[in-house]
Motif scaffolding. Sequence first.
Motif, PDB file in Angstrom:
ATOM      1  N   THR A  38       1.012  -1.061  -0.010  1.00 45.42           N
ATOM      2  CA  THR A  38       0.069  -0.002  -0.010  1.00 45.42           C
ATOM      3  C   THR A  38       0.743   1.196   0.069  1.00 45.42           C
TER       4      THR A  38
ATOM      5  N   PRO B 140       4.445   2.421  -1.328  1.00 43.82           N
ATOM      6  CA  PRO B 140       5.726   1.939  -1.847  1.00 43.82           C
ATOM      7  C   PRO B 140       6.770   1.951  -1.431  1.00 43.82           C
TER       8      PRO B 140
ATOM      9  N   GLY C 176       7.063   6.649 -11.012  1.00 48.54           N
ATOM     10  CA  GLY C 176       6.007   7.276 -11.320  1.00 48.54           C
ATOM     11  C   GLY C 176       5.061   7.382 -10.207  1.00 48.54           C
ATOM     12  N   ASP C 177       3.841   7.810 -10.225  1.00 48.36           N
ATOM     13  CA  ASP C 177       2.958   8.263  -9.085  1.00 48.36           C
ATOM     14  C   ASP C 177       2.142   6.969  -8.828  1.00 48.36           C
ATOM     15  N   ASN C 178       2.176   5.981  -9.844  1.00 50.38           N
ATOM     16  CA  ASN C 178       1.276   4.704  -9.560  1.00 50.38           C
ATOM     17  C   ASN C 178       2.355   3.566  -9.114  1.00 50.38           C
ATOM     18  N   PHE C 179       3.391   3.619  -8.633  1.00 48.46           N
ATOM     19  CA  PHE C 179       4.408   2.934  -8.509  1.00 48.46           C
ATOM     20  C   PHE C 179       3.697   1.954  -7.346  1.00 48.46           C
ATOM     21  N   ASN C 180       3.152   2.391  -6.124  1.00 53.02           N
ATOM     22  CA  ASN C 180       2.481   1.493  -5.188  1.00 53.02           C
ATOM     23  C   ASN C 180       1.442   0.624  -5.954  1.00 53.02           C
ATOM     24  N   LEU C 181       0.603   1.022  -6.756  1.00 52.39           N
ATOM     25  CA  LEU C 181      -0.348   0.045  -7.373  1.00 52.39           C
ATOM     26  C   LEU C 181       0.566  -1.052  -8.393  1.00 52.39           C
ATOM     27  N   ARG C 182       1.506  -0.649  -8.976  1.00 49.83           N
ATOM     28  CA  ARG C 182       2.117  -1.462  -9.641  1.00 49.83           C
ATOM     29  C   ARG C 182       2.963  -2.547  -8.784  1.00 49.83           C
TER      30      ARG C 182
ATOM     31  N   ASN D  37       1.740  -3.407  -5.695  1.00 48.62           N
ATOM     32  CA  ASN D  37       0.532  -4.171  -5.532  1.00 48.62           C
ATOM     33  C   ASN D  37       0.135  -5.338  -6.378  1.00 48.62           C
ATOM     34  N   GLN D  38       0.053  -4.963  -7.773  1.00 49.21           N
ATOM     35  CA  GLN D  38      -0.143  -5.783  -8.753  1.00 49.21           C
ATOM     36  C   GLN D  38       1.003  -6.876  -8.847  1.00 49.21           C
TER      37      GLN D  38
END
Length: 474
Positions: A81, A83, A102-108, A110-111
């Motif tokens: 959750t 990064p 990137g800003d979505n590093f935590n989402l990546r 997580n995936q």
Amino acid sequence: MDINAMKALLKNTDARRNKFNDQFQKSLKYYFNQNDITNRNNGESKLNNEGKDEILRRADNRVSSNYHQLLVDQEAGYVATIPPDIDVEDDKLNDIIRDTLGDNFNLRMNQLVVDASNAGVGWIHFWFDADNQFRYGIVPPDQVTPIYSSDLNRKLLAVRRTYSQLDPDTGKNYKIHEYWTDKDVTVFKSQLPDYADLAPLNDYFVTRDLTTDDVVGTGNYMAHQFSRVPFIPFSKNKYERPEINKYKGLIDVYDDVYNGFVNDIDDVQQVILILTNYGGTDLQQFMSDLKKFKAIKMDSTDIGDRSGVDKLNIDVPVEARNSLLDITKGDIFVHGQGIDPTKFEVNNATGTAIKMLYSHLELKASVTEAYFRDGLNDLVRAILRWLKAADADGRKINQTWTRTAIQNNLEQAQVVAQLAQYSSDEAIAKANPIVDDWQQELEDRQNDIVKRDGYDNPDALKDVNGGEPDDEET
């Protein structure tokens, strides 16, 4: 690589690839709550009160339990959750790396945890775009078949990437096969399972004139400058073993007992009457008399006969099934190294009690973090090489991982207050339960001190500045 060599490689890796993908698809089925109990319903949880032809057992309810997704998402949320913080001991490089991730590093991240949990390993592919910017993306695990060296170094020698593509001209799907080495990539396509129609995908790569941006050629081959295979594995554990293997049998047991319980409840709601020496002509007359007169006619032969109406009861072993469900559910969380959400029913749990609840999950998360650190180091070094940073391959990379867990904030605040006079400002800021960004907290705290003791207390500002206060400040 020529066509014959590519055919041989595809055939030689098919068995391993198919075995891996079968296991991955099984994990995905349970992740999407399509457990084996729902196979008869094409993966859909469904109630069916009249699903069987048996007289006493007609219900055939099939509802799956979603414990696998709960366990997988629980770890992904706990680990990724927030990064990981990357530090290469250079503030300028740190900022560039953070922007590149990137800003979505935590989402990546997580995936990647979800992919690794379902497949045993997740994959990242990186490349340079038309503007020579570093880009990376997550590749579905079932598309990647790695080829490693057989020595102890287990170096990644090449990657076969296979995926489906729709042909807009024919409306049919065909397979694209990419073969990546440390120097180049070659792309082929096929439709037949034996690769008899394997052919180069000659329009895959486009070459343009840098001055006019005109297309000057196409082909299925491209050399790259990565000096390595541009794929990075993120392993879940030493053997790259999917999580579902730990507890699939327990989930199946739970589904079987639970649905059997629901079936029994449905079946006992159907009252079965046993008629002895019924005096009517048919069952229709029996139902009509029972409804109209609230009575029925029975023929009695003598005083000792057993004429009458009896009700057939179906006993449901409620206590035994409840006990088995509780035991199985507990084993699922033990074997899956997760946290049963119902264990948080106790209010005001102490920090020690909460840590005990998280102990199994922390053990699993620590192993995941250990293997993910290697993959993340590879990704950061690829960025450093793109930046042409000094000592990109040998530079020290520090990673700080932060867990997301429920905690007793009041108890944590009391600990911070008691240790404040013995701890540094940085340690206090990091441990403060109401602080999200400890670095910003330190900066705000310093500004508050200067504002309070500087403007309101010139003598304190003199000590801060190392000299006399300015006229303007006083």
